[in-house]
Design a protein around this motif. Structure first.
Motif, PDB file in Angstrom:
ATOM      1  N   ARG A  19      11.641   0.252  -5.205  1.00 55.68           N
ATOM      2  CA  ARG A  19      11.859  -1.213  -5.244  1.00 55.68           C
ATOM      3  C   ARG A  19      12.181  -1.740  -6.973  1.00 55.68           C
ATOM      4  NH1 ARG A  19       6.709  -3.401  -1.800  1.00 55.68           N
ATOM      5  NH2 ARG A  19       7.541  -3.215   0.181  1.00 55.68           N
ATOM      6  N   SER A  20      11.926  -0.843  -7.900  1.00 56.31           N
ATOM      7  CA  SER A  20      11.951  -1.171  -9.225  1.00 56.31           C
ATOM      8  C   SER A  20      11.049  -2.215  -9.651  1.00 56.31           C
ATOM      9  CB  SER A  20      13.342  -1.590  -9.752  1.00 56.31           C
ATOM     10  OG  SER A  20      14.257  -0.536  -9.561  1.00 56.31           O
ATOM     11  N   SER A  21       9.794  -2.046  -9.127  1.00 54.81           N
ATOM     12  CA  SER A  21       8.764  -2.849  -9.302  1.00 54.81           C
ATOM     13  C   SER A  21       7.597  -2.303  -9.729  1.00 54.81           C
ATOM     14  CB  SER A  21       8.362  -3.549  -8.076  1.00 54.81           C
ATOM     15  OG  SER A  21       7.690  -2.490  -6.920  1.00 54.81           O
ATOM     16  N   PRO A  22       6.754  -2.956 -10.612  1.00 55.48           N
ATOM     17  CA  PRO A  22       5.456  -2.401 -11.124  1.00 55.48           C
ATOM     18  C   PRO A  22       4.566  -1.682 -10.141  1.00 55.48           C
ATOM     19  CG  PRO A  22       5.828  -4.662 -11.889  1.00 55.48           C
ATOM     20  CD  PRO A  22       6.788  -4.327 -10.694  1.00 55.48           C
ATOM     21  N   ILE A  23       3.857  -0.668 -10.681  1.00 57.89           N
ATOM     22  CA  ILE A  23       2.959   0.129  -9.673  1.00 57.89           C
ATOM     23  C   ILE A  23       1.843  -1.011  -9.313  1.00 57.89           C
ATOM     24  CG2 ILE A  23       1.125   1.752  -9.657  1.00 57.89           C
ATOM     25  CD1 ILE A  23       2.962   3.558 -11.453  1.00 57.89           C
ATOM     26  N   SER A  24       1.669  -1.189  -7.840  1.00 52.80           N
ATOM     27  CA  SER A  24       0.854  -1.919  -7.225  1.00 52.80           C
ATOM     28  C   SER A  24       0.203  -1.577  -6.133  1.00 52.80           C
ATOM     29  CB  SER A  24       1.616  -3.314  -7.305  1.00 52.80           C
ATOM     30  OG  SER A  24       0.675  -4.380  -6.207  1.00 52.80           O
ATOM     31  N   ARG A  25      -1.066  -1.668  -5.629  1.00 51.46           N
ATOM     32  CA  ARG A  25      -1.795  -1.359  -4.230  1.00 51.46           C
ATOM     33  C   ARG A  25      -1.088  -2.184  -3.253  1.00 51.46           C
ATOM     34  NH1 ARG A  25      -7.554   0.152  -2.466  1.00 51.46           N
ATOM     35  NH2 ARG A  25      -6.852   1.350  -0.768  1.00 51.46           N
ATOM     36  N   ASP A  26      -0.475  -3.364  -3.732  1.00 50.24           N
ATOM     37  CA  ASP A  26       0.217  -4.097  -2.735  1.00 50.24           C
ATOM     38  C   ASP A  26       1.352  -3.132  -1.604  1.00 50.24           C
ATOM     39  OD1 ASP A  26      -1.114  -6.339  -3.266  1.00 50.24           O
ATOM     40  OD2 ASP A  26       0.579  -7.275  -4.593  1.00 50.24           O
ATOM     41  N   ALA A  27       1.804  -2.113  -2.501  1.00 50.11           N
ATOM     42  CA  ALA A  27       2.915  -1.397  -1.866  1.00 50.11           C
ATOM     43  C   ALA A  27       2.083  -0.136  -1.152  1.00 50.11           C
ATOM     44  CB  ALA A  27       3.809  -0.478  -2.863  1.00 50.11           C
ATOM     45  N   ASP A  28       0.976   0.025  -1.088  1.00 51.68           N
ATOM     46  CA  ASP A  28      -0.078   0.709  -0.273  1.00 51.68           C
ATOM     47  C   ASP A  28       0.349   0.585   1.354  1.00 51.68           C
ATOM     48  OD1 ASP A  28      -1.326   3.045  -0.033  1.00 51.68           O
ATOM     49  OD2 ASP A  28      -3.501   2.107  -0.624  1.00 51.68           O
ATOM     50  N   GLN A  29       0.316   1.999   1.968  1.00 49.06           N
ATOM     51  CA  GLN A  29       0.438   1.963   3.176  1.00 49.06           C
ATOM     52  C   GLN A  29      -0.474   1.044   4.042  1.00 49.06           C
ATOM     53  OE1 GLN A  29       0.749   5.632   6.318  1.00 49.06           O
ATOM     54  NE2 GLN A  29      -1.150   5.816   5.057  1.00 49.06           N
ATOM     55  N   PRO A  30      -0.038   0.187   4.984  1.00 49.50           N
ATOM     56  CA  PRO A  30      -1.368  -0.383   5.773  1.00 49.50           C
ATOM     57  C   PRO A  30      -2.153   0.593   6.403  1.00 49.50           C
ATOM     58  CG  PRO A  30       1.207  -1.030   6.358  1.00 49.50           C
ATOM     59  CD  PRO A  30       1.136   0.263   5.386  1.00 49.50           C
ATOM     60  N   SER A  31      -3.332  -0.468   6.573  1.00 52.54           N
ATOM     61  CA  SER A  31      -4.318   0.659   7.244  1.00 52.54           C
ATOM     62  C   SER A  31      -4.183   0.582   8.751  1.00 52.54           C
ATOM     63  CB  SER A  31      -5.823   0.052   6.752  1.00 52.54           C
ATOM     64  OG  SER A  31      -5.760  -1.435   7.248  1.00 52.54           O
ATOM     65  N   GLY A  32      -4.831   1.260   9.362  1.00 49.61           N
ATOM     66  CA  GLY A  32      -4.904   1.413  10.877  1.00 49.61           C
ATOM     67  C   GLY A  32      -3.777   2.159  11.433  1.00 49.61           C
ATOM     68  N   SER A  33      -3.652   2.418  12.649  1.00 47.19           N
ATOM     69  CA  SER A  33      -2.839   3.313  13.438  1.00 47.19           C
ATOM     70  C   SER A  33      -2.643   4.690  12.789  1.00 47.19           C
ATOM     71  CB  SER A  33      -1.287   2.538  13.420  1.00 47.19           C
ATOM     72  OG  SER A  33      -0.522   2.943  12.651  1.00 47.19           O
TER      73      SER A  33
END
Length: 156
Positions: A119-133
């Protein structure tokens, strides 16, 4: 996952060297009649300085890892270094793999760092894999590294 419509197009399977990823890659590779190839650069960030942490402590450390990517939090590998390693490993995997779709079985943090790069975006936990499943998948094009889609449940 094995019944998903995108699975038969996979011609190569790579993974991190951690047991959970190797096991998943082996199952997928056997289904496709290919060999799974582990790559040391696809591993999770080095957290050996703290060892196992209870979930609340781990989550706080993961928050700090993503929030301060240029710092080593309590001795953990810096996020910027982990991201550079993951991107280099993906380049290695793509260079060595035959033409066609590739599956890489790794970890949510690895995918988050790769997703930020794509995404050429700053490192962020917003990009982390969703929890569950049972896990998630993201996809990008081999040529141009264009993001096709972000995290989606691996089982549909």
């Amino acid at each position: 996952m094995l019944s998903q419509t995108w699975v038969p197009g996979i011609v190569h399977v790579a993974s991190s060297m951690e047991r959970k990823a190797v096991d998943g890659a082996t199952i997928l590779a056997a289904h496709l009649n290919v060999t799974a190839v582990p790559h040391s650069g696809l591993g999770e960030n080095d957290r050996s300085s703290t060892g196992y942490l209870p979930k609340p402590d781990f989550e706080a450390m993961a928050d700090a890892f993503f929030a301060h990517p240029e710092e080593s939090v309590r001795g953990w590998e810096r996020a910027v270094d982990a991201q550079a390693r993951v991107v280099a490993a993906m380049r290695d995997v793509l260079r060595a793999a035959p033409s066609g779709d590739i599956a890489v079985v790794s970890h949510g943090g690895v995918g988050a760092l790769l997703l930020c790069h794509l995404r050429s975006s700053p490192i962020s936990r917003d990009a982390d894999q969703p929890s569950g499943s049972g896990g998630h998948v993201l996809a990008f094009s081999r040529s141009g590294w264009n993001l096709r889609h972000g995290w989606r449940p691996i089982d549909g």
